[in-house]
Structure formats: structure tokens, C-alpha cells
Scaffold this active site. Structure first.
Site, PDB file in Angstrom:
ATOM      1  CB  SER A  89      -0.734   0.003   1.047  1.00 53.74           C
ATOM      2  OG  SER A  89      -1.272   1.296   1.322  1.00 53.74           O
TER       3      SER A  89
ATOM      4  CG  HIS B 231      -4.114  -1.601  -1.572  1.00 56.41           C
ATOM      5  ND1 HIS B 231      -4.988  -2.368  -2.053  1.00 56.41           N
ATOM      6  CD2 HIS B 231      -4.309  -0.793  -0.495  1.00 56.41           C
ATOM      7  CE1 HIS B 231      -5.841  -1.918  -1.186  1.00 56.41           C
ATOM      8  NE2 HIS B 231      -5.510  -1.092  -0.202  1.00 56.41           N
TER       9      HIS B 231
ATOM     10  CG  ASP C  27      -5.057   2.405   0.738  1.00 57.48           C
ATOM     11  OD1 ASP C  27      -6.004   1.586   0.811  1.00 57.48           O
ATOM     12  OD2 ASP C  27      -3.735   2.057   1.347  1.00 57.48           O
TER      13      ASP C  27
ATOM     14  CG  MET D  29      -8.252   7.188   2.716  1.00 62.02           C
ATOM     15  SD  MET D  29      -7.233   6.985   4.152  1.00 62.02           S
ATOM     16  CE  MET D  29      -6.501   5.680   4.045  1.00 62.02           C
TER      17      MET D  29
ATOM     18  CG  HIS E  57      -9.280   0.341  -0.304  1.00 62.23           C
ATOM     19  ND1 HIS E  57      -8.709  -0.182   0.783  1.00 62.23           N
ATOM     20  CD2 HIS E  57     -10.620   0.485  -0.447  1.00 62.23           C
ATOM     21  CE1 HIS E  57      -9.601  -0.301   1.701  1.00 62.23           C
ATOM     22  NE2 HIS E  57     -10.860   0.151   1.181  1.00 62.23           N
TER      23      HIS E  57
ATOM     24  CG  MET F  28     -11.294   3.326   2.164  1.00 67.40           C
ATOM     25  SD  MET F  28      -9.591   3.233   3.101  1.00 67.40           S
ATOM     26  CE  MET F  28      -8.312   3.334   1.691  1.00 67.40           C
TER      27      MET F  28
ATOM     28  CG  MET G  54     -11.848  -2.755   5.275  1.00 61.77           C
ATOM     29  SD  MET G  54     -10.168  -2.422   4.343  1.00 61.77           S
ATOM     30  CE  MET G  54      -9.105  -1.477   5.477  1.00 61.77           C
TER      31      MET G  54
ATOM     32  CG  ASP H 253      -6.152  -2.929   3.133  1.00 67.49           C
ATOM     33  OD1 ASP H 253      -5.137  -2.433   3.612  1.00 67.49           O
ATOM     34  OD2 ASP H 253      -6.940  -1.803   2.367  1.00 67.49           O
TER      35      ASP H 253
HETATM   36  C1  DX5 Z   1      -6.139   1.522   5.600  1.00 68.09           C
HETATM   37  C2  DX5 Z   1      -5.549   1.150   4.146  1.00 68.09           C
HETATM   38  C3  DX5 Z   1      -4.777   0.044   4.019  1.00 68.09           C
HETATM   39  C4  DX5 Z   1      -3.291   0.596   4.592  1.00 68.09           C
HETATM   40  C5  DX5 Z   1      -2.674  -0.759   5.392  1.00 68.09           C
HETATM   41  O1  DX5 Z   1      -7.113   2.226   5.538  1.00 68.09           O
HETATM   42  O2  DX5 Z   1      -6.769   0.740   3.257  1.00 68.09           O
HETATM   43  O3  DX5 Z   1      -4.288  -0.385   2.786  1.00 68.09           O
HETATM   44  O4  DX5 Z   1      -2.658   1.156   4.153  1.00 68.09           O
HETATM   45  O5  DX5 Z   1      -1.755  -0.283   6.328  1.00 68.09           O
HETATM   46  P1  DX5 Z   1      -0.860  -1.323   7.204  1.00 68.09           P
HETATM   47  O6  DX5 Z   1      -0.327  -2.247   6.390  1.00 68.09           O
HETATM   48  O7  DX5 Z   1       0.286  -0.347   7.574  1.00 68.09           O
HETATM   49  O8  DX5 Z   1      -1.928  -1.525   8.169  1.00 68.09           O
HETATM   50 ZN    ZN Z   2      -6.529  -0.229   1.383  1.00 62.59          ZN
END
Ligand code: DX5
Ligand code: ZN
Length: 240
Positions: free
Chosen positions: A23, A48, A50, A52, A81, A83, A152, A188
Site C-alpha cells: 500500500s 495497492h 488507497d 480517502m 481502494h 474509501m 478490512m 487489508d
Molecule cells: C487502511 C488502508 C490500508 C493501509 C494498510 O485504511 O486501506 O491499505 O494502508 O496499512 P498497514 O499495512 O500499515 O496496516
Molecule cells: Zn487499502
């Protein structure tokens, strides 16, 4: 808008072998392109990404323009991903940014079925993500329209959180529900060499890892990325 990404999309053959997906939430935000290339050179299977929005989750990262900028630096799979809520108004933009997989949260709105139709309609593989409090049964009527289910194992929003063990049983249930369908199970949050084998044993094949991949390395010193990826994969495959 009709301009598609200039970078051809990789073909994603389906299999259940373990795939490590770093990620970039844990990467250097000023250097995403080089970070993606570095982790791929060190053995990452997917990247990956992310996204947000500060609304669905209490943190903000970036949007489609950044995804489009990163895309040419990714040779493998760009696993985005989302969010965000709402999702539907942004699907076309993320598809045009070159995502191979677009994953939306089942909790992101009342019409996730329509959202998944729109993702596939945009020519992108569709994923559905479940927050820790959401039961496996939430995807029962969606399984014929997804390519990936993301469990998750932390509450979404931040990297570096503690793994939530109750999600192991949920993953087992999802694996049984999925049966022979060509659907990836992605995990994840909080993945390390200690937690990875719990999830591959439960049926997962894609392991997202932020902190555990990027710790100790940098684009000028990428060898720790490779050590970290190999450690997660070895632990995961010891039980898979
Ligand atoms: C959290 C993200 C993850 C995050 C995982 O909201 O969706 O992808 O980056 O990070 P680690 O591996 O540090 O838990
Ligand atoms: Zn993620």
C-alpha cells in the site's frame, strides 16, 4: 470524458497464489512513481492505492489525478481502494486514470449493486470491501458481480493499525461462500509475517501491506522492501 490512459492495462490472470500488494499509503508521498517502481522491482505482485475522502473515512489522501500520474510507473496491477462516499460520480474518472481494479465499500451507500455494475461497465474489475463490523453475508447477493472481496482487518483510514483477529473467521466464511467462483479474497490492514499466515490459512490470496513492506527502506535503499516482501510471502505460503 473519453480519453483513456495511454498505458495498456495488464491482463490479470486469475489464480489463488499469494499476491503481496504494498500500500503506497506507507510510501513517500513526494515520490510515488519511484516508490511503485522500487517495490515492484523488489517483488511486489500488485500495487495497492488507497483513496480517502475525509468523509467516508477520517483521513484524506488523493484522487484520480494522482492515480493517473502514478499509473505509468506501475507495470503490474493497479489496485485502487476507494474509501469514499459517494462512489458513483467518480468511477469514470478512476477508470480513465487507469485502475485495473476498483474496490468500493459495501457501507459507502445504499446502492452498492448499482455501483458495482457501473465499475464493470467502465471496463474495470470490481471489488467490494467490508469494514470490520460488516458481516460476510453482506456480499451474498453481490458475488456474481465482483472480482475481489476485500476484508478490512483494521478500521479504514490509517496505516499502521493493529490487526483485528475477528476477521479471520469472517474470511473463512467468505472463502466458503465464494466456492469455485474466480473471486480474489484480499486482506487489508495490519498484515505482517505474523498475521499473514492466519489469513492465507483462512482462504485469502491477496495481502495488502503498507507499514510492513515500506519499513526500513527507501527508493535509494530499496533492499529492505524486498526483504520485507519475502518475509511476508514466506510466512503466508508456509500454511497456504
Ligand atoms: C487502511 C488502508 C490500508 C493501509 C494498510 O485504511 O486501506 O491499505 O494502508 O496499512 P498497514 O499495512 O500499515 O496496516
Ligand atoms: Zn487499502
Amino acid at each position: 470524458m473519453t480519453t483513456l490512459s495511454a498505458t495498456p492495462k495488464p491482463i490479470i490472470p486469475f489464480d489463488r497464489t499469494t499476491k503481496i500488494a504494498p500500500s503506497i499509503l506507507a510510501a513517500d508521498f513526494a515520490n510515488f512513481g519511484a516508490e511503485c517502481a522500487a517495490v515492484e522491482a523488489q517483488g511486489a505482485d500488485w500495487i495497492h492505492v488507497d483513496v480517502m475522502d475525509g468523509h467516508f473515512v477520517p483521513n484524506i489522501t488523493f484522487g484520480p489525478a494522482t492515480c493517473a500520474a502514478i499509473r505509468p510507473h506501475i507495470k503490474t496491477v493497479m489496485d485502487v481502494h476507494l474509501m469514499i462516499a459517494p462512489v458513483d460520480p467518480y468511477i469514470e474518472a478512476f477508470a480513465e486514470a487507469g485502475a485495473d481494479i476498483l474496490t468500493a465499500h459495501v457501507e459507502a451507500g445504499p446502492h452498492i449493486h448499482r455501483t458495482l455494475q457501473a465499475i464493470r461497465g467502465a471496463g474495470v474489475k470490481a471489488g467490494i470491501a467490508l469494514n470490520p463490523a460488516t458481516p460476510a453475508s453482506a456480499v451474498e447477493y453481490l458475488l456474481d458481480m465482483v472480482d475481489l472481496v476485500c476484508v478490512m482487518t483494521v478500521n479504514p483510514g490509517f496505516g499502521g493499525q493493529k490487526f483485528i483477529h475477528s476477521q479471520i473467521e469472517k474470511t473463512r466464511q467468505l472463502r466458503a461462500m465464494i466456492g469455485d467462483r474466480p473471486i480474489h479474497i484480499e486482506i487489508d490492514g495490519g498484515i505482517t509475517p505474523e498475521t499473514a499466515p492466519l489469513m492465507t490459512a483462512a482462504g485469502a490470496d491477496v495481502l495488502v501491506a503498507g507499514s510492513a513492506v515500506f519499513k526500513g527502506g527507501s527508493v535509494t535503499n530499496p533492499a529492505p522492501y524486498g526483504d520485507n516482501i519475502r518475509a511476508i510471502r514466506a510466512a503466508a505460503d508456509a500454511v497456504a
